[in-house]
Scaffold this motif. Structure first.
Motif, PDB file in Angstrom:
ATOM      1  N   ILE A 244      -5.083  -1.475   3.607  1.00  0.00           N
ATOM      2  CA  ILE A 244      -6.035  -1.087   2.557  1.00  0.00           C
ATOM      3  C   ILE A 244      -5.447   0.290   2.557  1.00  0.00           C
ATOM      4  O   ILE A 244      -5.537   1.023   1.678  1.00  0.00           O
ATOM      5  CB  ILE A 244      -7.285  -0.878   2.908  1.00  0.00           C
ATOM      6  CG1 ILE A 244      -7.347  -2.770   2.551  1.00  0.00           C
ATOM      7  CG2 ILE A 244      -8.570  -0.299   1.882  1.00  0.00           C
ATOM      8  CD1 ILE A 244      -7.118  -3.214   0.740  1.00  0.00           C
ATOM      9  N   VAL A 245      -5.549   1.148   4.025  1.00  0.00           N
ATOM     10  CA  VAL A 245      -4.766   2.329   4.573  1.00  0.00           C
ATOM     11  C   VAL A 245      -3.647   3.110   3.449  1.00  0.00           C
ATOM     12  O   VAL A 245      -3.223   3.739   2.854  1.00  0.00           O
ATOM     13  CB  VAL A 245      -5.230   2.641   5.350  1.00  0.00           C
ATOM     14  CG1 VAL A 245      -4.336   4.227   5.723  1.00  0.00           C
ATOM     15  CG2 VAL A 245      -7.040   2.035   6.096  1.00  0.00           C
ATOM     16  N   LYS A 246      -2.439   2.080   3.072  1.00  0.00           N
ATOM     17  CA  LYS A 246      -1.251   2.097   3.017  1.00  0.00           C
ATOM     18  C   LYS A 246      -1.415   2.461   1.975  1.00  0.00           C
ATOM     19  O   LYS A 246      -0.878   3.153   1.164  1.00  0.00           O
ATOM     20  CB  LYS A 246      -0.089   1.142   3.419  1.00  0.00           C
ATOM     21  CG  LYS A 246       0.892   0.773   3.376  1.00  0.00           C
ATOM     22  CD  LYS A 246       1.702  -0.528   4.052  1.00  0.00           C
ATOM     23  CE  LYS A 246       3.112   0.260   3.452  1.00  0.00           C
ATOM     24  NZ  LYS A 246       3.647  -1.176   3.575  1.00  0.00           N
ATOM     25  N   ARG A 247      -1.901   1.163   0.730  1.00  0.00           N
ATOM     26  CA  ARG A 247      -2.260   2.123  -0.070  1.00  0.00           C
ATOM     27  C   ARG A 247      -3.513   2.335  -0.810  1.00  0.00           C
ATOM     28  O   ARG A 247      -2.725   3.503  -1.796  1.00  0.00           O
ATOM     29  CB  ARG A 247      -3.054   0.031  -1.329  1.00  0.00           C
ATOM     30  CG  ARG A 247      -2.245  -1.260  -1.129  1.00  0.00           C
ATOM     31  CD  ARG A 247      -2.825  -2.386  -1.968  1.00  0.00           C
ATOM     32  NE  ARG A 247      -2.506  -3.390  -0.800  1.00  0.00           N
ATOM     33  CZ  ARG A 247      -2.459  -4.553  -1.759  1.00  0.00           C
ATOM     34  NH1 ARG A 247      -3.896  -4.358  -2.349  1.00  0.00           N
ATOM     35  NH2 ARG A 247      -2.244  -5.838  -1.449  1.00  0.00           N
ATOM     36  N   THR A 248      -3.907   3.293  -0.430  1.00  0.00           N
ATOM     37  CA  THR A 248      -4.731   4.583  -0.284  1.00  0.00           C
ATOM     38  C   THR A 248      -3.134   5.753  -0.445  1.00  0.00           C
ATOM     39  O   THR A 248      -3.297   6.293  -1.499  1.00  0.00           O
ATOM     40  CB  THR A 248      -5.907   4.720   0.506  1.00  0.00           C
ATOM     41  OG1 THR A 248      -6.601   4.139   0.922  1.00  0.00           O
ATOM     42  CG2 THR A 248      -6.785   6.038   0.016  1.00  0.00           C
ATOM     43  N   LEU A 249      -2.391   5.859   0.513  1.00  0.00           N
ATOM     44  CA  LEU A 249      -1.434   6.639   0.646  1.00  0.00           C
ATOM     45  C   LEU A 249       0.148   6.453   0.325  1.00  0.00           C
ATOM     46  O   LEU A 249       1.190   6.018   1.533  1.00  0.00           O
ATOM     47  CB  LEU A 249      -1.285   6.734   2.623  1.00  0.00           C
ATOM     48  CG  LEU A 249      -2.841   7.761   2.941  1.00  0.00           C
ATOM     49  CD1 LEU A 249      -2.525   7.516   4.860  1.00  0.00           C
ATOM     50  CD2 LEU A 249      -3.686   8.230   2.110  1.00  0.00           C
ATOM     51  N   PHE A 250      -0.381   5.999  -0.990  1.00  0.00           N
ATOM     52  CA  PHE A 250       0.821   5.379  -1.725  1.00  0.00           C
ATOM     53  C   PHE A 250       1.483   4.984  -1.637  1.00  0.00           C
ATOM     54  O   PHE A 250       2.856   4.681  -1.610  1.00  0.00           O
ATOM     55  CB  PHE A 250       1.945   7.050  -1.109  1.00  0.00           C
ATOM     56  CG  PHE A 250       1.318   8.229  -1.733  1.00  0.00           C
ATOM     57  CD1 PHE A 250       0.962   8.754  -3.325  1.00  0.00           C
ATOM     58  CD2 PHE A 250       0.657   9.339  -1.309  1.00  0.00           C
ATOM     59  CE1 PHE A 250      -0.265   9.343  -4.111  1.00  0.00           C
ATOM     60  CE2 PHE A 250       0.560  10.013  -1.213  1.00  0.00           C
ATOM     61  CZ  PHE A 250      -0.173  10.223  -2.312  1.00  0.00           C
ATOM     62  N   GLY A 251       0.928   3.601  -1.062  1.00  0.00           N
ATOM     63  CA  GLY A 251       1.586   2.127  -0.534  1.00  0.00           C
ATOM     64  C   GLY A 251       0.884   1.208  -1.621  1.00  0.00           C
ATOM     65  O   GLY A 251       2.315  -0.355  -1.402  1.00  0.00           O
ATOM     66  N   GLY A 252       1.089   1.514  -2.006  1.00  0.00           N
ATOM     67  CA  GLY A 252       0.004   0.440  -3.805  1.00  0.00           C
ATOM     68  C   GLY A 252       1.166   0.750  -4.822  1.00  0.00           C
ATOM     69  O   GLY A 252       2.867   0.921  -4.061  1.00  0.00           O
TER      70      GLY A 252
END
Length: 468
Positions: A244-252
């Motif tokens: 979730i953190v990764k996707r929030t920081l442009f990893g999604g």
């Protein structure tokens, strides 16, 4: 079970709105630039308190309220549920929108004498969900098909979409002259999770059968696309907090968008402003799972019609056989095809009139360098939705009280009611700015019967704020 399904469908008429009519044009608050990047700027710089600078939650219903269903009025619940389903329309909708500003800030720049440019930036998380009331599905769940022989239940009543994403943005605002100000804001979207099913056709009908009592005909064209909900098959583990953190920081799944806005002083007291927000898209290419059912299916049940218990078949065995036969009949196509979604474009426009300059205490004369103390105006809001735009019209009154206190009262007509009264206040204690806003005050005496309600609040630190 049928009544429970109908109740769940009925609850989908509850509606949460993205309209921020109290905050729009409230230029004492830095976050008003998020609603119009070309709006007026009344500070030389600010920093929002992380996770506290802007929190927005709102709720409402375009039809039946919770009170209509659960009021202690002596009417049987089943009767009230039936009335509610009959009264609801397929265009009644349920939406949920939540926004949390993670980081934000801004500063003015330009030449030494005239800092007429302003740069703002930030990161916020947003959740947006909408589901239209599935009228035919609710009727079918409540009444069953035996009482509706020959009635065609439409599948296009099923229309929903939802997304959780983060947005990184940078905005530019320029005051060209005393009359005209414009602004633009670029955005990078990072989708955390997405699903949508909005273009469905066909339906279901039951008729008298030949080989059995009834024959059920399904003419289906249904599709559901999802991303970020089911992990790709080559991934080993389920989703975690790190994902979730990764996707929030442009990893999604990434996308691009922009906002535009203008303000124009027609005269010293009349101003027009407008904005278009979230003109953009998201490309979904990771963790994709799509489902599609397309074709005509005829189901006549199985034989024997009732379980032959003397031959060892139980009722559970019978219904398991019904389920398996139906699953074998309907072909569900599962794919991982990439897809693109468009953000819901929002439009704001307002016409404003200011009046009443502050006077000196020792003489009956105005202070020409000060701003006007009062403002009134009309604001139009619209948002693009799967079944067409939804709009609202707001009249407001704005008042400057003391050196650091501002207030705004609004009256809004929208899809929910014709009596939505809101109030917002902004206080400046030194460099600290705090604001709080809520609407639909007339319904607070019975919140369960409220058509809508919303709350916004936040904290900012203002640098070099222009003094009164």
């Amino acid at each position: 079970m049928n009544k429970l399904s109908a109740l769940l469908a009925l609850i989908s008429c509850l509606s949460f709105s993205q309209n921020k009519q109290i905050l729009y044009g409230f230029s004492d608050i830095p976050q008003s630039l998020m609603l119009n990047p070309g709006g007026k700027v009344k500070n030389k710089g600010y920093l929002g308190f992380p996770l506290l600078s802007h929190i927005h939650v709102s709720a409402g219903t375009s039809g039946t309220t919770v009170y209509d269903l659960f009021a202690d009025d002596g009417i049987d619940f089943n009767v009230k549920l039936q009335r509610a389903v009959n009264r609801m329309k397929p265009n009644d909708f349920f939406t949920f929108t939540q926004q949390l500003e993670v980081l934000s800030g801004g500063f003015s720049f330009g030449d030494f004498k005239r800092k007429n440019k302003y740069l703002s930036f930030g990161l916020y998380q947003e959740t947006d969900f909408i589901s239209y009331f599935p009228k035919d599905i609710a009727v079918l769940a409540l009444e069953g098909n035996a009482n509706n022989i020959g009635e065609f239940f439409q599948l296009n009543h099923v229309s929903l979409r939802g997304e959780a994403l983060s947005v990184f943005h940078v905005g530019y605002n320029k005051k060209v002259n005393r009359k005209f100000t414009y602004g633009v804001r670029g955005k990078i979207y990072s989708s955390i999770a997405n699903f949508h099913s909005i273009k469905n056709y066909g339906g279901f009908v039951t008729r008298q059968g030949v080989n059995n009592f009834y024959v059920h005909t399904f003419n289906l064209d249904f599709a559901l696309q999802t991303s970020g909900i089911i992990r790709d098959e080559d991934e080993d583990s389920d989703f975690s907090e790190k994902d979730i953190v990764k996707r929030t920081l442009f990893g999604g799944n990434l996308g691009l968008g922009f906002d535009v806005g203008v303000s124009y002083n027609i005269t010293k007291q009349w101003t027009f402003d407008a904005s278009l927000l979230d003109i953009g898209f998201v490309r979904h290419s990771k963790d994709i799972t799509n489902y599609e059912i397309k074709g005509q299916y005829v189901f006549e049940g199985i034989n024997p019609l009732f379980p032959e218990t003397n031959e060892g078949q139980t009722a559970e065995d019978y219904w398991n056989e019904v389920r398996e036969t139906f699953e074998d009949l309907v072909d569900i196509d599962e794919t991982t095809t990439k897809y693109t979604t468009w953000r819901p474009i929002k439009f704001n426009a307002s016409l404003n009139y200011v009046f009443g300059k502050q006077k000196y205490e020792d003489c009956d004369c105005t202070r020409h360098d000060d701003e006007y103390m009062n403002a009134v105006g009309l604001q139009l809001y619209a948002i693009n939705r799967p079944k067409g735009p939804q709009s609202a019209l707001t009249a407001y009154y704005y008042r400057r009280f003391f050196k650091g206190l501002r207030a705004k009262v609004t009256y809004t007509v929208d899809s929910y009611s014709f009596s939505n009264i809101g109030l917002g206040m902004s206080a400046h204690l030194g460099s600290l700015n705090f604001y709080v806003m809520a609407d639909n005050f007339l319904s607070l005496k019975n919140i369960y019967n409220a058509q809508s309600a919303s709350l916004q609040l936040g904290f900012n630190y203002i640098f070099n704020k222009n003094e009164d």
